[in-house]
Design a protein around this motif. Sequence first.
Motif, mmCIF file in Angstrom:
data_model
loop_
_atom_site.group_PDB
_atom_site.id
_atom_site.type_symbol
_atom_site.label_atom_id
_atom_site.label_comp_id
_atom_site.label_asym_id
_atom_site.label_seq_id
_atom_site.Cartn_x
_atom_site.Cartn_y
_atom_site.Cartn_z
ATOM 1 N N PHE A 148 -16.510 5.053 6.555
ATOM 2 C CA PHE A 148 -15.998 4.387 7.760
ATOM 3 C C PHE A 148 -16.305 2.897 7.674
ATOM 4 O O PHE A 148 -17.149 2.474 6.877
ATOM 5 N N CYS A 149 -15.655 2.113 8.555
ATOM 6 C CA CYS A 149 -16.080 0.726 8.701
ATOM 7 C C CYS A 149 -17.527 0.746 9.210
ATOM 8 O O CYS A 149 -17.877 1.586 10.048
ATOM 9 N N GLU A 150 -18.316 -0.184 8.748
ATOM 10 C CA GLU A 150 -19.714 -0.204 9.175
ATOM 11 C C GLU A 150 -19.825 -0.327 10.701
ATOM 12 O O GLU A 150 -20.576 0.403 11.349
ATOM 13 N N ASP A 151 -19.051 -1.254 11.277
ATOM 14 C CA ASP A 151 -19.145 -1.465 12.722
ATOM 15 C C ASP A 151 -18.677 -0.243 13.509
ATOM 16 O O ASP A 151 -19.245 0.104 14.541
ATOM 17 N N CYS A 152 -17.614 0.418 13.003
ATOM 18 C CA CYS A 152 -17.077 1.587 13.715
ATOM 19 C C CYS A 152 -18.111 2.703 13.796
ATOM 20 O O CYS A 152 -18.357 3.259 14.862
ATOM 21 N N ILE A 153 -18.713 3.041 12.652
ATOM 22 C CA ILE A 153 -19.636 4.179 12.651
ATOM 23 C C ILE A 153 -20.945 3.811 13.360
ATOM 24 O O ILE A 153 -21.556 4.645 14.026
ATOM 25 N N THR A 154 -21.338 2.545 13.263
ATOM 26 C CA THR A 154 -22.565 2.124 13.942
ATOM 27 C C THR A 154 -22.396 2.255 15.455
ATOM 28 O O THR A 154 -23.268 2.777 16.165
ATOM 29 N N GLU A 155 -21.243 1.804 15.932
ATOM 30 C CA GLU A 155 -20.975 1.902 17.361
ATOM 31 C C GLU A 155 -20.897 3.370 17.805
ATOM 32 O O GLU A 155 -21.445 3.763 18.833
ATOM 33 N N TRP A 156 -20.235 4.174 16.978
ATOM 34 C CA TRP A 156 -20.119 5.616 17.265
ATOM 35 C C TRP A 156 -21.502 6.260 17.390
ATOM 36 O O TRP A 156 -21.756 7.066 18.285
ATOM 37 N N LEU A 208 0.817 -1.206 0.000
ATOM 38 C CA LEU A 208 0.000 0.000 0.000
ATOM 39 C C LEU A 208 0.858 1.266 0.000
ATOM 40 O O LEU A 208 1.744 1.420 0.827
ATOM 41 N N SER A 209 0.586 2.165 -0.946
ATOM 42 C CA SER A 209 1.309 3.438 -0.949
ATOM 43 C C SER A 209 0.744 4.327 0.157
ATOM 44 O O SER A 209 -0.356 4.099 0.657
ATOM 45 N N ALA A 210 1.498 5.363 0.518
ATOM 46 C CA ALA A 210 1.047 6.268 1.576
ATOM 47 C C ALA A 210 -0.293 6.903 1.196
ATOM 48 O O ALA A 210 -1.186 7.063 2.028
ATOM 49 N N GLU A 211 -0.422 7.224 -0.087
ATOM 50 C CA GLU A 211 -1.642 7.851 -0.587
ATOM 51 C C GLU A 211 -2.846 6.914 -0.418
ATOM 52 O O GLU A 211 -3.903 7.308 0.073
ATOM 53 N N ASP A 212 -2.642 5.652 -0.823
ATOM 54 C CA ASP A 212 -3.718 4.672 -0.704
ATOM 55 C C ASP A 212 -4.066 4.425 0.752
ATOM 56 O O ASP A 212 -5.224 4.262 1.114
ATOM 57 N N ARG A 213 -3.051 4.411 1.560
ATOM 58 C CA ARG A 213 -3.265 4.152 2.971
ATOM 59 C C ARG A 213 -4.217 5.195 3.547
ATOM 60 O O ARG A 213 -5.146 4.876 4.288
ATOM 61 N N GLU A 214 -3.992 6.423 3.164
ATOM 62 C CA GLU A 214 -4.863 7.499 3.609
ATOM 63 C C GLU A 214 -6.283 7.302 3.086
ATOM 64 O O GLU A 214 -7.264 7.402 3.807
ATOM 65 N N GLU A 215 -6.353 6.975 1.798
ATOM 66 C CA GLU A 215 -7.635 6.807 1.110
ATOM 67 C C GLU A 215 -8.491 5.719 1.762
ATOM 68 O O GLU A 215 -9.703 5.823 1.820
ATOM 69 N N TYR A 216 -7.839 4.671 2.251
ATOM 70 C CA TYR A 216 -8.578 3.504 2.716
ATOM 71 C C TYR A 216 -8.597 3.363 4.235
ATOM 72 O O TYR A 216 -8.995 2.345 4.753
ATOM 73 N N THR A 217 -8.126 4.374 4.946
ATOM 74 C CA THR A 217 -8.077 4.263 6.397
ATOM 75 C C THR A 217 -9.343 4.825 7.037
ATOM 76 O O THR A 217 -9.797 5.915 6.698
ATOM 77 N N CYS A 218 -9.888 4.075 7.965
ATOM 78 C CA CYS A 218 -11.062 4.506 8.720
ATOM 79 C C CYS A 218 -10.586 5.452 9.819
ATOM 80 O O CYS A 218 -9.679 5.115 10.581
ATOM 81 N N SER A 219 -11.191 6.634 9.905
ATOM 82 C CA SER A 219 -10.681 7.614 10.866
ATOM 83 C C SER A 219 -11.080 7.262 12.299
ATOM 84 O O SER A 219 -10.580 7.851 13.244
ATOM 85 N N ILE A 220 -11.982 6.305 12.460
ATOM 86 C CA ILE A 220 -12.365 5.914 13.823
ATOM 87 C C ILE A 220 -11.374 4.901 14.389
ATOM 88 O O ILE A 220 -10.809 5.104 15.453
ATOM 89 N N CYS A 221 -11.128 3.823 13.649
ATOM 90 C CA CYS A 221 -10.246 2.775 14.185
ATOM 91 C C CYS A 221 -8.811 2.917 13.679
ATOM 92 O O CYS A 221 -7.922 2.200 14.140
ATOM 93 N N GLN A 222 -8.578 3.809 12.721
ATOM 94 C CA GLN A 222 -7.244 4.017 12.146
ATOM 95 C C GLN A 222 -6.722 2.781 11.417
ATOM 96 O O GLN A 222 -5.524 2.654 11.173
ATOM 97 N N ASP A 223 -7.625 1.859 11.091
ATOM 98 C CA ASP A 223 -7.230 0.693 10.313
ATOM 99 C C ASP A 223 -7.852 0.789 8.919
ATOM 100 O O ASP A 223 -8.579 1.735 8.623
ATOM 101 N N ILE A 224 -7.547 -0.228 8.086
ATOM 102 C CA ILE A 224 -8.081 -0.234 6.720
ATOM 103 C C ILE A 224 -9.556 -0.658 6.763
ATOM 104 O O ILE A 224 -9.921 -1.591 7.489
ATOM 105 N N PHE A 225 -10.389 0.039 5.977
ATOM 106 C CA PHE A 225 -11.833 -0.218 5.999
ATOM 107 C C PHE A 225 -12.191 -1.695 6.015
ATOM 108 O O PHE A 225 -11.675 -2.487 5.242
ATOM 109 N N ASN A 226 -13.154 -2.014 6.865
ATOM 110 C CA ASN A 226 -13.783 -3.324 6.834
ATOM 111 C C ASN A 226 -15.267 -3.081 6.593
ATOM 112 O O ASN A 226 -15.910 -2.396 7.376
#
Length: 241
Positions: A41-49, A12-30
């Motif tokens: 966001f990841c569905e579970d992350c935003i639902t919980e939020w 993953l390039s730095a650019e892609d990493r940014e593009e695909y990172t969930c701002s809640i969990c800081q991981d790659i979208f699930n």
Amino acid sequence: MPGYCVDRFPNLSAEDREEYTCSICQDIFNTPVTTSCRHTFCEDCITEWLESNTTCPNDRKRLSPRKLSPASLQHMSAPVMLINKMNADMRDKTVAIIRKMLAKHNTVSDVCKHAVDCMDLEFGTDWQCLAEWCAGTQRYLNPKKGFYLRVKFTPITFTMYHSKRARLERNKIVRQLDNIETDMKASMVSVVTGIVLDAIDRSSSIRKTARNIEARMESRYEGTKWVCFLYDHGGYRINRY
Ligand SMILES: [Zn+2]
Ligand SMILES: [Zn+2]
């Protein structure tokens, strides 16, 4: 389940990493979902939020769980290379083509269809594209020969391969002409020969050579339509109409 650990995406390039990172969990979208304010966001992350908040964590705009929709295809996930039987240049072009089609088209079958058209044009042979959903039942395809790759844009895995019969064109036609048959006058033969040799020198692929020859013939002999067929040594026609 929150996002995927970034370690699972070594290319993953730095650019892609940014593009695909969930701002809640800081991981790659699930299973990414997109909000009405166009944040993903990841569905579970935003639902919980949203169980304890009523606004989007990115821009504080009002948000309810009903305003979430599945993320568009380009946000599926970052590409993960599963199998690669291509050289680096071809691999990069192929992944770029699939990614571009994911951004442009809304259904997986359209993505495959248009990706194949791009592959045919770029690499000059008959390509096939198979898409499997993670939980899907499509048969697992693993071509034994030729160039192919399997790349996963979670949750879809694409297999791009070319059919056995077709072979990849070389990038250049050898600059050697044998005049096999003609009913053109000698003066015209010499003009056409010049056009063909010039097109070979200027074109980066066999298909482009054919298109170049046609365009030059049409401008040299105005008002006439020309078609250039190309055959390989085995008599297999390379370009299609
Ligand atoms: Zn997340
Ligand atoms: Zn937002």
